[in-house]
Write a protein that holds these residues in place. Structure first.
Motif, PDB file in Angstrom:
ATOM      1  N   SER A 252       0.832  -1.212   0.000  1.00 21.53           N
ATOM      2  CA  SER A 252       0.000   0.000   0.000  1.00 21.53           C
ATOM      3  C   SER A 252       0.868   1.264   0.000  1.00 21.53           C
ATOM      4  O   SER A 252       0.368   2.369  -0.155  1.00 21.53           O
ATOM      5  CB  SER A 252      -0.951   0.023   1.204  1.00 21.53           C
ATOM      6  N   LEU A 253       2.178   1.082   0.188  1.00 18.31           N
ATOM      7  CA  LEU A 253       3.088   2.243   0.196  1.00 18.31           C
ATOM      8  C   LEU A 253       3.602   2.550  -1.198  1.00 18.31           C
ATOM      9  O   LEU A 253       4.301   3.534  -1.406  1.00 18.31           O
ATOM     10  CB  LEU A 253       4.266   1.971   1.148  1.00 18.31           C
ATOM     11  N   ASN A 254       3.281   1.678  -2.128  1.00 13.65           N
ATOM     12  CA  ASN A 254       3.725   1.856  -3.506  1.00 13.65           C
ATOM     13  C   ASN A 254       2.489   2.167  -4.361  1.00 13.65           C
ATOM     14  O   ASN A 254       1.583   1.344  -4.486  1.00 13.65           O
ATOM     15  CB  ASN A 254       4.406   0.555  -3.960  1.00 13.65           C
ATOM     16  N   ALA A 255       2.457   3.381  -4.930  1.00 11.18           N
ATOM     17  CA  ALA A 255       1.245   3.827  -5.625  1.00 11.18           C
ATOM     18  C   ALA A 255       0.854   2.884  -6.755  1.00 11.18           C
ATOM     19  O   ALA A 255      -0.326   2.546  -6.907  1.00 11.18           O
ATOM     20  CB  ALA A 255       1.440   5.246  -6.154  1.00 11.18           C
ATOM     21  N   ASP A 256       1.820   2.429  -7.546  1.00  9.27           N
ATOM     22  CA  ASP A 256       1.494   1.555  -8.682  1.00  9.27           C
ATOM     23  C   ASP A 256       0.906   0.229  -8.205  1.00  9.27           C
ATOM     24  O   ASP A 256      -0.083  -0.267  -8.746  1.00  9.27           O
ATOM     25  CB  ASP A 256       2.752   1.255  -9.518  1.00  9.27           C
ATOM     26  N   GLU A 257       1.537  -0.343  -7.183  1.00  7.59           N
ATOM     27  CA  GLU A 257       1.060  -1.633  -6.661  1.00  7.59           C
ATOM     28  C   GLU A 257      -0.343  -1.490  -6.072  1.00  7.59           C
ATOM     29  O   GLU A 257      -1.231  -2.290  -6.347  1.00  7.59           O
ATOM     30  CB  GLU A 257       1.994  -2.125  -5.557  1.00  7.59           C
ATOM     31  N   PHE A 258      -0.531  -0.459  -5.257  1.00  8.68           N
ATOM     32  CA  PHE A 258      -1.823  -0.309  -4.590  1.00  8.68           C
ATOM     33  C   PHE A 258      -2.911  -0.035  -5.621  1.00  8.68           C
ATOM     34  O   PHE A 258      -3.997  -0.603  -5.547  1.00  8.68           O
ATOM     35  CB  PHE A 258      -1.764   0.797  -3.533  1.00  8.68           C
ATOM     36  N   GLU A 259      -2.580   0.789  -6.581  1.00  9.05           N
ATOM     37  CA  GLU A 259      -3.574   1.083  -7.628  1.00  9.05           C
ATOM     38  C   GLU A 259      -3.935  -0.191  -8.391  1.00  9.05           C
ATOM     39  O   GLU A 259      -5.106  -0.449  -8.686  1.00  9.05           O
ATOM     40  CB  GLU A 259      -3.014   2.140  -8.587  1.00  9.05           C
ATOM     41  N   ALA A 260      -2.920  -1.003  -8.683  1.00  2.00           N
ATOM     42  CA  ALA A 260      -3.194  -2.234  -9.432  1.00  2.00           C
ATOM     43  C   ALA A 260      -4.074  -3.189  -8.613  1.00  2.00           C
ATOM     44  O   ALA A 260      -4.964  -3.856  -9.148  1.00  2.00           O
ATOM     45  CB  ALA A 260      -1.873  -2.912  -9.821  1.00  2.00           C
ATOM     46  N   ILE A 261      -3.850  -3.243  -7.314  1.00  2.43           N
ATOM     47  CA  ILE A 261      -4.669  -4.106  -6.451  1.00  2.43           C
ATOM     48  C   ILE A 261      -6.122  -3.586  -6.428  1.00  2.43           C
ATOM     49  O   ILE A 261      -7.082  -4.351  -6.528  1.00  2.43           O
ATOM     50  CB  ILE A 261      -4.072  -4.162  -5.017  1.00  2.43           C
ATOM     51  N   CYS A 262      -6.250  -2.261  -6.334  1.00  2.00           N
ATOM     52  CA  CYS A 262      -7.591  -1.664  -6.328  1.00  2.00           C
ATOM     53  C   CYS A 262      -8.282  -1.915  -7.662  1.00  2.00           C
ATOM     54  O   CYS A 262      -9.503  -2.138  -7.712  1.00  2.00           O
ATOM     55  CB  CYS A 262      -7.515  -0.167  -6.038  1.00  2.00           C
ATOM     56  N   GLN A 263      -7.506  -1.898  -8.711  1.00  2.00           N
ATOM     57  CA  GLN A 263      -8.092  -2.140 -10.036  1.00  2.00           C
ATOM     58  C   GLN A 263      -8.646  -3.567 -10.123  1.00  2.00           C
ATOM     59  O   GLN A 263      -9.713  -3.797 -10.685  1.00  2.00           O
ATOM     60  CB  GLN A 263      -7.033  -1.921 -11.116  1.00  2.00           C
TER      61      GLN A 263
END
Ligand code: PGA
Length: 276
Positions: A252-263
């Motif tokens: 959740s501290l990495n914007a790309d990773e968190f965004e991809a999980i939310c996607q």
């Protein structure tokens, strides 16, 4: 163990992704991360998204996240309403800062700060009294899993909370859409994720535990999985019938990773569940 599907209900629940920042961040890095997320998540309408930030940054989260589709919350709350409790944060302080969620009973709180089932239940009660949606964490250690005690441990953690709620409090918790998070301690921050089947089996067990109290509630309660969730494994976990999203630490501290999980949560919802 397989419970009859009619007890479990269809997966009509909205996915939920919660970022648990733990003790990370500063004003500058938070601003960068939140601005990236505000932009990245703005089109994801089919699931719910929350970031639980360290208390000193809740005001910053509020300033940036107000009027976005990302909610913010605390990582713990004290069971007392107010008073001489140095270092503690009261539930009303969180709501004062616009929080709608709070993580409770995290294994780091249990293991490093001597919290236990009783204090977790008291904090749950304080959270719902203040109108916060509790995200109650449960999960076993590796030794407990190896000893075949996963369900015994999780049942104890669940029952401590459920037994402490009178009918009025239970109804309030349902009104607030209480959330449970299954977080096997051995999977947290270790890079070892539970397999989708392992997660499903415990999630189903948790749902059944709630069904013993109230079957309708059980079919509505969101049970999210936490423990080394990343973009690469989110889909296989979130597609399991009783997994309604994730509690995300490191990623959740990495914007790309968190965004991809939310996607993943957003698009699975769109394809398999009724969107609100
Ligand atoms: P992790 O943490 O994603 O870094 O494993 C999850 C959590 O502790 O909530």
């Amino acid at each position: 163990m397989n419970w009859p599907t009619e007890l479990i209900g269809q997966k009509m629940r909205r996915n939920l992704v919660v970022g648990n920042w733990k003790m990370h961040g500063n004003m500058q890095s938070n601003q960068l991360l939140l601005n990236r997320l505000i932009k990245g998540l703005s089109g994801f309408k089919n699931a719910d998204y929350v970031v639980c930030v360290p208390s000193p940054y809740l005001f910053q989260a509020r300033l940036l996240l107000e009027n976005t589709n990302i909610a913010w919350g605390g990582q713990n709350v004290n069971q007392h309403e107010q008073g001489a409790f140095t270092g503690a944060v009261a539930a009303n302080m969180l709501t004062d800062l616009g929080c709608t969620y709070v993580i409770l009973g995290h294994s780091e709180r249990r293991n490093l700060f001597y919290e236990n089932n009783l204090t977790a239940a008291a904090r749950f009660d304080a959270a719902i009294k203040a109108g916060l949606t509790p995200i109650m964490c449960v999960g076993e250690t590796v030794a407990e899993r190896d000893a075949g005690l996963t369900e015994v441990i999780v049942a104890g953690q669940m029952d401590a909370v459920l037994a402490s709620l009178g009918d009025k409090e239970f109804a309030k918790a349902m009104e607030l859409n209480m959330v449970f998070a299954y977080e096997p301690v051995w999977a947290i921050g270790s890079g070892k994720t539970a397999s989708p089947e392992q997660a499903q089996s415990v999630h189903q067990f948790i749902r059944h535990r709630i069904a013993r109290r109230n079957a309708e509630a059980a079919s509505k309660v969101r049970i999210i999985y936490g423990g080394s969730v990343k973009a690469a494994n989110a889909e296989e976990l979130f597609t399991m019938p009783d997994v309604d999203g994730g509690l995300i630490g490191g990623a959740s501290l990495n914007a790309d990773e968190f965004e991809a999980i939310c996607q993943v949560a957003n698009s699975l919802q769109a394809s398999t569940c009724l969107a609100e």
